[in-house]
Every structure is written in structure tokens, then in C-alpha cells.
Design a protein around this motif. Structure first.
Motif, short mmCIF file in Angstrom:
data_model
loop_
_atom_site.label_atom_id
_atom_site.label_comp_id
_atom_site.label_asym_id
_atom_site.label_seq_id
_atom_site.Cartn_x
_atom_site.Cartn_y
_atom_site.Cartn_z
N ILE A 1 -1.55 -5.20 -2.19
CA ILE A 1 -2.79 -5.31 -2.97
C ILE A 1 -2.61 -6.49 -3.90
N ARG B 1 -4.62 -4.27 5.27
CA ARG B 1 -5.30 -4.70 4.05
C ARG B 1 -5.76 -6.13 4.27
N GLU C 1 1.53 -1.22 1.91
CA GLU C 1 0.31 -2.03 1.82
C GLU C 1 0.42 -3.00 0.65
N ARG D 1 -9.70 -1.93 3.42
CA ARG D 1 -8.48 -1.16 3.72
C ARG D 1 -8.80 -0.34 4.95
#
Lengths: 230, 304
Positions: B127, B55, B125, B93
Motif C-alpha cells: 500500500i 494491489r 500486499e 484491491r
């Protein structure tokens, strides 16, 4: 017959709730609050004698700035429950966060479960009774009143306290700066057990008594009002 | 002030079947009053059709197409094969389907101007974006992410600039799947940062919380257990902190010696949740579950 008002906290903002409550506290004897959702500042600034029941958990600074009411909380509370309590009574069935009873001047605060760090910080009167354990710095900078903990207390109990008494039913981690263990006499112990009994606590702990050694501050410089009474 | 939260599902349901993203978004939105500058999550225990999930975000002022093409070349340079690529605005991504050394991959990506790596993970991941939880969910569909565990953060900045780069969680370069969210301030940040830079670690930000990620990564690299790393952090980190760490298969917390920052935890046989305030726990879980407030100098870890 007491009149009853019911307020659903989920249907209003905290500001609306407290404004309505303030109005209702002048006319109703019993007020119920439902769905508090662990929100902050539920029941603040009530200055009339009345009975407020909260069905659920509340967040920070709840039941604070009170002078008169009896508040029953069926749930938990966040940090600084009962801050600046003047008179009246607060009962919490569950656990509370840090700084319970911060700067309270009078009244009774009863905690059915455990309390976090700094319980009774800067307390200036009244009784704080915790059935379970309390955390680090219990009674930090306490100035008057009494803290009664039936369970264990964390490190640095009574750190920098001026006056007042901390009773510990279980073990304490360590003594704070300028705190010491004092002898407890039998009358005092009987008085504490009767306090527990009247709060529905059946145990009779062998309380330790912690007070200030009075070496940290200048205790001979009195306030103006104190000077007048000498 | 900041708000933090975490969830671990530990029942027998298949990996990647739990609504971790949705739970974290609900918890973080209920903590919005603790910080509205930015919000971020790590969702772990997901099932990827790739061996590594990258990411990253491209800083303003750089031309997207050219940076994306640089990224593609950089991945190839270390032997990576890009299996899939999703873009949302300046966010990228990337699923890398071949075996690829994480440190080598991170190093080439760090070299690229304008690229900020948010995470490289085998099952997780990161975010993060500006705004509240509902804002980032709207932009990045966080509530559509499934896994077994995760952590999240809402930020009210005290130490460094409000932007995407300085938002939490911080990935622990160069270790896949380790990331940190932190509520508090570190007072020996500069001293420790100089030390770890000397050891070869790379920092992407001026945020003091990034140091905790690097600190834990270093401890784990030296074969300490997660719990031992958390215990030693109580002495090695100076200042106020309650932080959460997420690894491949666990989350943990450490709470400083002053108990200066809040945390409440709740635990059942099938799920564990932790948050700055009870209001976050109640936004997802029943009132009936007892919540515990950890005391000072406490650490805890929960395995998935």
C-alpha cells in the motif's frame, strides 16, 4: 544546595526545550530532562557550566554545540552526538550512532557502549573514550586530540588523519590511508589505564597506538598563528 | 533522505494475528521528518480469502470504470477468477481465487494503459500513496492490516518524480511477496537496468530503488538464498544504500560499504524491529530493549 529544574520533553517542541534550557542553564546548577523519546537536537548550544541529566535516549545532533556543561545521558544517542564540543563533558550510558564527537575541539566525551561509523570524524581536540567497539573510518580526517576505544575498531581506522592519536584496545579491521601503528610507551599506557579507571572502566587493555604517517598532506605549510610561534 | 522500518513477529501466535500495519504506521509517522513526499508499506503474512492478492493503482487521466473492466478481462484472460474487489478512489484491491501464474498475470496487467501494479502476493500486499503515514492510514486503513511481518518507507525524493508510482515499497516482478524499501542512491542504476531489461525483466518506474527489487528477484530466481543475494548486492550495487527486503516468510537488510545510511535494530525472542532511527523503535517498543547499529557491509535476515 544546588537548585534543580525538571523539564518533560514530551510536553514541548525541541525548539521550546532548547530555549528554556538555555535560560535555565544560566541560573540552575542541575537540570533534568525526562521523556526525550530519542528525538533529535535535544540540548544544543548551551554555553554555561551546569549539569544536565537526560533520562532516556536522544536522537541526532544531541548535546552538540556545547561549551561548558556536563551532560549525562542515561540511554542511547543517534548520529553526531557532541558535534563541535568545545569544553565540558558528555557521558552516554548506552550506544551511539555514527560520527560521534564530529569536529569536537575540546572536552571529554564518554560512551559506555558501542559507537557507529566515523567516530571522532574531523576531531580537533579533546578526548573521545568508547568503552565498546567503534565502526568503519574511526578517526577519519582527525586533526588533533585523542580517541580511545577499549574494544574493536572497524576498517580504515585513522584514514587521512593529520594529527592526533587513536588508541585501540582490541583489534582493528584495517589501517586507513596514511595511518600507521606506532610504539606505545609505558607511561602512555599507564596514563590511559588511569583515564579508564577515572571513568569507571575496570579493564586494562593492551592498547595499540595509531597515528598519521604524514605523507598525504603538506605538513610544512603552517598556519599564520603557527608561523608566529616558530 | 528517506526513512525505512520493518517488523517481524516470530512467536507462536496464529498467522495474521499481529498488528503489523499499526506498528509500521507508528514507526513511519515518527520518521516523518525524514520524508513527507510519500509513504508506503508491505504487510506480509496476512490471511487472504484468495490465492493471490493484487494491489494496483490507475493513473490520473484514465477513466476508472473502463480501466477496471480491462483489468477484469485481463485477469480472466490468464485463467484468474476474481473472488472479491475493493476500490478506494483510484486504488484497486483484487482477490484472485483460482490458481493463476503470477508472471502471466503481471504481464497482462502491465500491458494495460494507465495501470500501475503495486504488488501481487500470496500473503502480502503493498500500500503506497502520497503524504505522511497518518495520511495514508486515513485513506487506506493500513493499521487495520494484520500479518506476521512487514516493511515500510517514508520518502524524500532525490532521484525521480514525486508520485504514487515512484513511492516505495517496490514489488519484485514477477515474484510474489518480495518487495524492497531503500534509503540512498544507486549510481550504477542505468547500467544494471539495461542489463535486466535485456534479461526480460520489466520496470514500471524510473526510480533507482526498483532496481534493487528486480536484482534480488533475479538472484532468488537463480536459487540463491536471501542472505547470499543480500551479500552479493554489497558488491553489485554501487552508491549509498541501506535497504530492507520482505519475502513470504522473512525480512532482511543490507547496508553499504560506506555505512552511509543509518539503521538501528532491536531483537527479542518474540519480535524484531529495524528502523532508520531509534525514535521509530521507541514509538512501538520499550526503552529497555537494547538497540544495535549495524556497521558497514553488513547484511542480516530474520525468519518469521
Amino acid at each position: 544546595m544546588a537548585s534543580i529544574g525538571v523539564m518533560d520533553a514530551s510536553e514541548m517542541t525541541t525548539r521550546e526545550l532548547n530555549a528554556l534550557l538555555k535560560k535555565a542553564s544560566k541560573t540552575e546548577d542541575l537540570i533534568e530532562i525526562t521523556n526525550p523519546g530519542a528525538r533529535h537536537n535535544i540540548v544544543v548550544g548551551i554555553l554555561d557550566e551546569c549539569h544536565i541529566k537526560i533520562n532516556g535516549s536522544v536522537g541526532y545532533y544531541s548535546a552538540s554545540l556545547l561549551d561548558g556543561p556536563t551532560v549525562d545521558i542515561d540511554g542511547n544517542a543517534g548520529w553526531a552526538l557532541g558535534e563541535n564540543l568545545m569544553t565540558g563533558r558528555i557521558n552516554v550510558s548506552g550506544d551511539v550512532g555514527a560520527s560521534v564527537g564530529a569536529s569536537m575541539r575540546g572536552g571529554d566525551l564518554f560512551v559506555g557502549g558501542d559507537a557507529g561509523a566515523r567516530a571522532g570524524i574531523s576531531m580537533k581536540g579533546g578526548t573521545l573514550l568508547v568503552t565498546g567497539n567503534t565502526g568503519f573510518l574511526t578517526g577519519f580526517m582527525m586533526q588533533k586530540g585523542r580517541i580511545v576505544v577499549c574494544g574493536d575498531v572497524g576498517d580504515a581506522v585513522g584514514d587521512s588523519m593529520y594529527e592526533g592519536i587513536i588508541y585501540v584496545g582490541g583489534e582493528y579491521g584495517s589501517l586507513g590511508s596514511d595511518a600507521e601503528v606506532a610504539e606505545i610507551d609505558e607511561d602512555e599506557l599507564l596514563d590511559l589505564w588511569s583515564l579508564l579507571d577515572s571513568n569507571g572502566v575496570k579493564s586494562k587493555p593492551d592498547f595499540k597506538k595509531i597515528i598519521s604517517s604524514k605523507r598525504l598532506y603538506h605538513f610544512d605549510s603552517l598556519e599564520r598563528l603557527e608561523l608566529a610561534s616558530v | 533522505m528517506c526513512g525505512i522500518g520493518g517488523i517481524v513477529y516470530r512467536d507462536d501466535a496464529p498467522r495474521g494475528s499481529h498488528p503489523v500495519g499499526d506498528g509500521l504506521i507508528k514507526m513511519l509517522q515518527s520518521l516523518a521528518h525524514r520524508g513527507m513526499d510519500s509513504t508506503g508499506v508491505t504487510v506480509s503474512g496476512g490471511v487472504f480469502e484468495a490465492s493471490l492478492m493484487v494491489r494496483l493503482w490507475v493513473e490520473d487521466g484514465y477513466i476508472l470504470e473502463s480501466v477496471f473492466s480491462d483489468v477484469g478481462n485481463a485477469v480472466k484472460e490468464v485463467g484468474g477468477v476474481i473472488g472479491f474487489k475493493e476500490t478506494k478512489g483510484r486504488f484497486l484491491r483484487l482477490g484472485v481465487t483460482s490458481e493463476c501464474d503470477v508472471r502471466a498475470l503481471a504481464d497482462v496487467l502491465f500491458m494495460l494503459e494507465g495501470v500501475v501494479v503495486h504488488s501481487i502476493g500470496e500473503n502480502s500486499e503493498v500500500i503506497k500513496d502520497i503524504g505522511m503515514a497518518i495520511d495514508i492510514d486515513g485513506r487506506h486503513n493500513v493499521s487495520g492490516l494484520y500479518g506476521t511481518h512487514g516493511i515500510g518507507h517514508v520518502r524524500m525524493a532525490t532521484e525521480s518524480i514525486v508520485d504514487i508510482t515512484h513511492s516505495h515499497p517496490f514489488w519484485a516482478y514477477p515474484f510474489p511477496d518480495i518487495s524492497v524499501v531503500h534509503n540512498g542512491q544507486l549510481t550504477n542504476y542505468h547500467k544494471l537496468k539495461r542489463h535486466y531489461e535485456g534479461e526480460g525483466y520489466q520496470f514500471q518506474t524510473q526510480n533507482d530503488s526498483e532496481l534493487i527489487a528486480v536484482y534480488l528477484a533475479d538472484k532468488l530466481f537463480q536459487d540463491n538464498s536471501l542472505e547470499d543475494a543480500l551479500i552479493s548486492s554489497l558488491d553489485d550495487l554501487d552508491g549509498t544504500f541501506t535497504f530492507l527486503v520482505s519475502t513470504k516468510d522473512a525480512i532482511g537488510y543490507a547496508k553499504d560499504r560506506w555505512a552511509a545510511k543509518p539503521l538501528v535494530t532491536m531483537e527479542t525472542d518474540s519480535v524484531v524491529a529495524v528502523a532508520s532511527e531509534e525514535v521509530a523503535l521507541r514509538s512501538v517498543f520499550s526503552d529497555e530493549i537494547r538497540r544495535i547499529e549495524p556497521q558497514q557491509s553488513e547484511v542480516m535476515t530474520w525468519q518469521v
